[in-house]
Design a protein around this motif. Structure first.
Motif, short mmCIF file in Angstrom:
data_model
loop_
_atom_site.label_atom_id
_atom_site.label_comp_id
_atom_site.label_asym_id
_atom_site.label_seq_id
_atom_site.Cartn_x
_atom_site.Cartn_y
_atom_site.Cartn_z
N HIS A 47 0.83 -1.21 0.00
CA HIS A 47 0.00 0.00 0.00
C HIS A 47 0.86 1.27 0.00
O HIS A 47 0.45 2.30 -0.52
N ALA A 48 2.04 1.19 0.60
CA ALA A 48 2.95 2.34 0.63
C ALA A 48 3.86 2.39 -0.59
O ALA A 48 4.61 3.36 -0.76
N ASN A 49 3.82 1.35 -1.44
CA ASN A 49 4.69 1.25 -2.61
C ASN A 49 6.15 1.47 -2.23
O ASN A 49 6.87 2.28 -2.83
N HIS A 50 6.58 0.72 -1.23
CA HIS A 50 7.94 0.86 -0.70
C HIS A 50 8.31 -0.45 -0.03
O HIS A 50 7.47 -1.11 0.59
N ARG A 51 9.58 -0.84 -0.13
CA ARG A 51 10.00 -2.12 0.43
C ARG A 51 10.35 -2.05 1.91
O ARG A 51 10.71 -3.05 2.51
N GLY A 52 10.26 -0.87 2.50
CA GLY A 52 10.36 -0.78 3.94
C GLY A 52 11.74 -0.73 4.53
O GLY A 52 11.91 -0.95 5.71
N SER A 66 15.99 1.20 4.01
CA SER A 66 16.69 2.33 3.40
C SER A 66 16.84 2.15 1.89
O SER A 66 16.99 3.12 1.16
N PHE A 67 16.80 0.91 1.44
CA PHE A 67 16.94 0.61 0.02
C PHE A 67 15.59 0.34 -0.65
O PHE A 67 15.54 -0.16 -1.77
N GLY A 68 14.50 0.67 0.03
CA GLY A 68 13.19 0.22 -0.41
C GLY A 68 12.45 1.12 -1.37
O GLY A 68 11.33 0.80 -1.78
N HIS A 69 13.03 2.25 -1.77
CA HIS A 69 12.33 3.16 -2.68
C HIS A 69 12.08 2.49 -4.03
O HIS A 69 12.97 1.85 -4.60
N ARG A 70 10.88 2.66 -4.54
CA ARG A 70 10.54 2.16 -5.87
C ARG A 70 10.57 3.30 -6.88
O ARG A 70 10.33 4.46 -6.54
N VAL A 71 10.83 2.96 -8.12
CA VAL A 71 10.95 3.98 -9.15
C VAL A 71 9.65 4.75 -9.34
O VAL A 71 9.66 5.93 -9.70
N SER A 72 8.51 4.11 -9.08
CA SER A 72 7.21 4.75 -9.30
C SER A 72 6.80 5.68 -8.17
O SER A 72 5.77 6.35 -8.25
N GLY A 73 7.59 5.76 -7.10
CA GLY A 73 7.29 6.70 -6.03
C GLY A 73 6.20 6.23 -5.10
O GLY A 73 5.52 5.24 -5.35
N GLN A 74 6.02 6.96 -4.00
CA GLN A 74 5.05 6.58 -2.98
C GLN A 74 3.77 7.41 -3.08
O GLN A 74 3.79 8.54 -3.57
N PRO A 75 2.67 6.87 -2.59
CA PRO A 75 1.43 7.64 -2.54
C PRO A 75 1.52 8.71 -1.46
O PRO A 75 2.41 8.67 -0.60
N SER A 76 0.59 9.64 -1.47
CA SER A 76 0.49 10.59 -0.37
C SER A 76 0.08 9.84 0.89
O SER A 76 -0.41 8.70 0.83
N SER A 102 8.12 7.11 3.32
CA SER A 102 7.57 8.38 3.78
C SER A 102 6.17 8.27 4.35
O SER A 102 5.62 9.26 4.84
N CYS A 103 5.57 7.10 4.29
CA CYS A 103 4.20 6.89 4.77
C CYS A 103 4.23 6.46 6.24
O CYS A 103 4.95 5.53 6.61
N SER A 104 3.43 7.12 7.06
CA SER A 104 3.35 6.80 8.48
C SER A 104 2.24 5.78 8.73
O SER A 104 1.12 5.95 8.23
N VAL A 105 2.55 4.76 9.50
CA VAL A 105 1.52 3.80 9.90
C VAL A 105 0.53 4.53 10.81
O VAL A 105 0.94 5.19 11.76
N PRO A 106 -0.78 4.47 10.52
CA PRO A 106 -1.77 5.18 11.34
C PRO A 106 -1.60 4.87 12.82
O PRO A 106 -1.34 3.73 13.21
N LEU A 107 -1.75 5.90 13.65
CA LEU A 107 -1.42 5.81 15.07
C LEU A 107 -2.15 4.68 15.77
O LEU A 107 -1.55 3.89 16.51
N ALA A 141 15.96 -3.30 -13.21
CA ALA A 141 15.07 -3.54 -14.35
C ALA A 141 13.93 -2.53 -14.38
O ALA A 141 13.53 -2.06 -15.45
N ASP A 142 13.41 -2.17 -13.20
CA ASP A 142 12.33 -1.19 -13.12
C ASP A 142 12.81 0.18 -13.59
O ASP A 142 12.09 0.90 -14.30
N PHE A 143 14.02 0.57 -13.20
CA PHE A 143 14.56 1.85 -13.63
C PHE A 143 14.81 1.86 -15.13
O PHE A 143 14.52 2.86 -15.82
#
Length: 375
Positions: A171-176, A178-188, A222-227, A262-264
């Protein structure tokens, strides 16, 4: 004329197609999965109308809006709305509060295109409020188990095989990491929360009352898990997934290096994609420099650079195993070991992939974890 719908449950359960008529800037701040933005006013027009409303009142603002969205502009927008409505006869439209903008779109669709199309009562704000309440209620009422394990054990793959798994990283489009950024970026942040809440709501409707989530910190990228959910997960029982060191290194190589590269390349082309991937990889390591310490960071960086050169010149990813193995052995594994000791009293099961899957699928867990602890 079609009226206003207020059955938010059915909208989200049935995946009802939705047309968002808010301005693009509003849509970018938060929306729902699969929704199409076909605004009544663009950002500039909305700003002009807002300024007019502030200084001259509602009637003048409405008059200006009709002036700005008229003629060919109006025809083009009505045509786009009509195309959506014809393609999605069971859909709905909404603006921010379900007020004037959605009513105008509804009226113009009827008068200009002969289409009756329902709007959402309360608009985006009501839909968003429904999802927030759903997430908060489920965080209190449902059971949760945290799936933990050393880096590279494949926790996300296990979550994907569980009907009652919630994939925070997906849901965060991230692998969680420091190396987890995806080329397509994260949602708000709002989009992340909306995706998670819809997934949770739909699974609850399927009869699930206990869920498995991967062990994450307060943030997934960059996405925070809801409190409310994070507070439950900090108390939830833990299941630990085991796998061998070499298998973990290989999984990290494939997921974070081979697939990411490959994604890049797919997004930017062969040369630029490879260069951007290399820069992203080095930047990810550099962000760990303080934690690693100067000497260890320099050695790892040199190893990574050598691997990137070999990869670029010979299309060979093998050298990446060297820095991955060192980083896992000397940084991630000790960090995990410390965290595990701090939470040892919460661990209820440990095993390899099949054993963990069997445990998490067991009817005893599904029925018994609603109280907050696996049976």
């Amino acid at each position: 004329m079609a009226g206003a719908l207020s059955d938010f449950r059915q909208i989200f359960l049935n995946g009802v197609p939705m047309m968002d008529v808010r301005a693009p800037v509003e849509f970018a701040q938060g929306a729902f999965p699969g929704v199409v933005n076909l605004p009544l006013m663009d950002d500039g027009e909305r700003q002009q109308v807002g300024t007019c409303y502030k200084h001259r009142g509602q009637d003048a603002a409405i008059a200006l809006g009709h002036q700005l969205v008229s003629g060919a502009t109006k025809q083009a927008r009505v045509a786009a709305w009509a195309q959506f409505a014809q393609a999605h006869p069971g859909g709905v439209l909404y603006c921010f509060r379900g007020g004037l903008r959605s009513q105008i779109v509804q009226q113009w669709l009827k008068s200009e295109a002969g289409i009756d199309y329902p709007r959402v009562q309360g608009g985006y704000k009501a839909l968003r409020g429904f999802l927030i309440n759903t997430l908060e209620a489920a965080s209190v009422q449902c059971g949760f188990v945290v799936l933990s394990g050393l880096t590279g054990t494949g926790k996300t793959e296990v979550i994907a095989q569980l009907a009652h798994g919630l994939d925070l990283e997906g849901h965060a489009n991230h692998r969680g990491s420091s190396f987890g950024h995806r080329v397509s970026g994260q949602p708000s942040q709002i989009d992340f929360e909306n995706r998670l809440a819809i997934d949770l709501f739909q699974k609850c409707n399927q009869g699930h009352r206990a869920f498995v989530l991967e062990d994450e910190g307060r943030h997934v990228g960059s996405c925070s898990v809801p409190l409310a959910l994070r507070q439950r997960l900090e108390q939830a029982p833990i299941v630990c997934l085991d796998d061998g060191f070499e298998a973990r290194v290989e999984r990290i190589l494939q997921d974070y290096v081979v697939q990411q590269c490959a994604d890049f390349v797919a997004a930017f082309g062969e040369a630029e994609g490879a260069d951007l991937f290399a820069a992203r990889l080095l930047d990810s390591l550099d962000k760990l420099a303080k934690r690693l310490g100067g000497d260890r960071h320099r050695v790892l960086r040199a190893t990574m650079v050598a691997a990137l050169v070999r990869q670029k010149d010979h299309a060979d990813f093998a050298l990446h195993r060297d820095w991955i193995a060192a980083l896992v052995r000397d940084y991630y594994d000790p960090m995990y070991a410390y965290q595990r000791r701090q939470r040892a009293d919460r661990i209820v099961f440990q095993g390899d992939r099949q054993a963990v899957l069997d445990y998490l699928r067991a009817s005893a867990f599904t029925a018994g974890a609603a109280g907050g602890r696996a049976a």
